[in-house]
Enzyme design. Sequence first.
Site, mmCIF file in Angstrom:
data_model
loop_
_atom_site.group_PDB
_atom_site.id
_atom_site.type_symbol
_atom_site.label_atom_id
_atom_site.label_comp_id
_atom_site.label_asym_id
_atom_site.label_seq_id
_atom_site.Cartn_x
_atom_site.Cartn_y
_atom_site.Cartn_z
ATOM 1 N N THR A 225 0.401 28.072 89.882
ATOM 2 C CA THR A 225 -0.942 28.608 89.740
ATOM 3 C C THR A 225 -0.930 30.089 90.038
ATOM 4 O O THR A 225 -0.373 30.494 91.044
ATOM 5 C CB THR A 225 -1.902 27.893 90.712
ATOM 6 O OG1 THR A 225 -1.770 26.487 90.550
ATOM 7 C CG2 THR A 225 -3.329 28.275 90.449
ATOM 8 N N GLU A 311 -13.796 33.818 91.946
ATOM 9 C CA GLU A 311 -14.824 34.599 91.257
ATOM 10 C C GLU A 311 -16.208 34.002 91.503
ATOM 11 O O GLU A 311 -16.480 32.860 91.119
ATOM 12 C CB GLU A 311 -14.522 34.644 89.756
ATOM 13 C CG GLU A 311 -13.309 35.499 89.432
ATOM 14 C CD GLU A 311 -12.884 35.432 87.983
ATOM 15 O OE1 GLU A 311 -12.046 36.260 87.601
ATOM 16 O OE2 GLU A 311 -13.372 34.559 87.248
ATOM 17 N N ASN A 439 -17.056 36.418 84.059
ATOM 18 C CA ASN A 439 -16.214 36.003 82.940
ATOM 19 C C ASN A 439 -16.860 36.268 81.582
ATOM 20 O O ASN A 439 -16.156 36.297 80.567
ATOM 21 C CB ASN A 439 -15.837 34.537 83.102
ATOM 22 C CG ASN A 439 -14.759 34.361 84.144
ATOM 23 O OD1 ASN A 439 -13.585 34.610 83.876
ATOM 24 N ND2 ASN A 439 -15.145 33.991 85.354
ATOM 25 N N SER A 444 -14.785 43.979 78.960
ATOM 26 C CA SER A 444 -15.500 45.234 78.751
ATOM 27 C C SER A 444 -15.244 46.231 79.867
ATOM 28 O O SER A 444 -14.638 45.913 80.857
ATOM 29 C CB SER A 444 -16.990 44.986 78.625
ATOM 30 O OG SER A 444 -17.497 44.410 79.800
#
EC number: 2.3.1.35
Length: 444
Positions: A225, A311, A439, A444
């Site tokens: 992982t 996240e 996500n 960008s």
Amino acid sequence: MRRSSIVPRITASYQQYQQRAWYSDFGHLSARKQSFIPSSGTYPHGFRASGVACGIKKNNNKDVALVVSEKPCSAAAVFTTNAFKAAPVLVSQATLKHNNNKDIYGVVTNSGCANAVTGQQGITNAKRMQAIMDELTGHASSALTMSTGVIGQQLNMDKLEPGIRKAYEALSADHDQGWLQAATAYMTTDTFPKLMSGEFTLDRTSFRMAGIAKGAGMIHPNMATLLGFIVTDAYVAPALLQDTLKYAVDRSFNAISIDGDMSTNDTICALANGASDVRIESPHDPAYPLFRDSLTSFAAELAQLVVRDGEGATKFVTIHVKGGSSFESAKQAASHISTSKLVKTALYGQDANWGRICASLGHSGVEVDPSKVSVTFVPTDDSKPLPLMIRGEPEVVDEARAAEILKMEDLVIEVDLGLGQSDAKFWTCDLSHEYVTINADYRS
């Protein structure tokens, strides 16, 4: 040499909050997250590290990391089983096979570009990363390669090649100038560097370990992982190191999940350079299981840092499945519960909807007797656990107490299958609005 138990003295354990410094680069973080950044370390002899910026990342943050040994190392690694294996994974696999898991001098890593799904040019670029290391170290096939970042883009070698050379010149055994810089260069969407080190005693002989990991999203195990490595100045025979790392990863990096997605680049490697007096050459050596268990515990702490930085995560959750008929079945059940989007969103909403836990367990594919299953919330502040179901019978749940527990950042969900003596733990987090935001805006 008589060998007794290994007693760890981990100087960078995430539990030792009072020993952490607040770095200006991470001053925007909460005190809790800043507490995970080590202010010092005890590092393996004969290793140096560095982290520099070469312009691969748009924000000019550090994006090249090196860890280099003065001595040749036994080496081991576990890799993603994703069909779209990234170029650095393929090159590292070939290098370990060519070298018979020995004579490795370091690891070269870039962040900001995954060099994945990049065709033959990607392989050429990964090999070039290794060739530069061969030139710098003076040894052939000297390094393993790692990359992390956006998939489907070619590495800018005009920037990366001088970056690797710059990083080699900056190598240092110092905590601040070397190891912390390397850990920072591993970061992509991570909010803090994940670095640990520690000293262990084998009878009266000591050895040291250090580890760095990165990962905040696209985290789910299958052989390995995310990106990470552990280095030690113990000597461990090459074949034995591979077995040891696989055992440790199955109980650490292969026991975490953030979003159920597995990357194309997942790699965990280990290097052992033998700069200490500890030598482990046989699985029959009494020191072997002690070293293996110490490596496993060390890897588990490092892997947990990844989950703590998931996240958008607001909670660190341990799924502890007990009473399994085997380790494998207990782990499969824990893994399935940890990836349930319904369980994870309920945790984010502080909703004690334990029925979702049972529903996930029921289609996990493991043997389940509903009349024997118990589910309990175990708070991490040593206060009284809250049983939700006991041997198939629902409890009258104190909803106020459940809400109180779910407000805590850390939580243990204990599931007893009632079928045997085996148990397994999986570490996961909740699923928040911020995860979607991160996500949806990643490229960008």
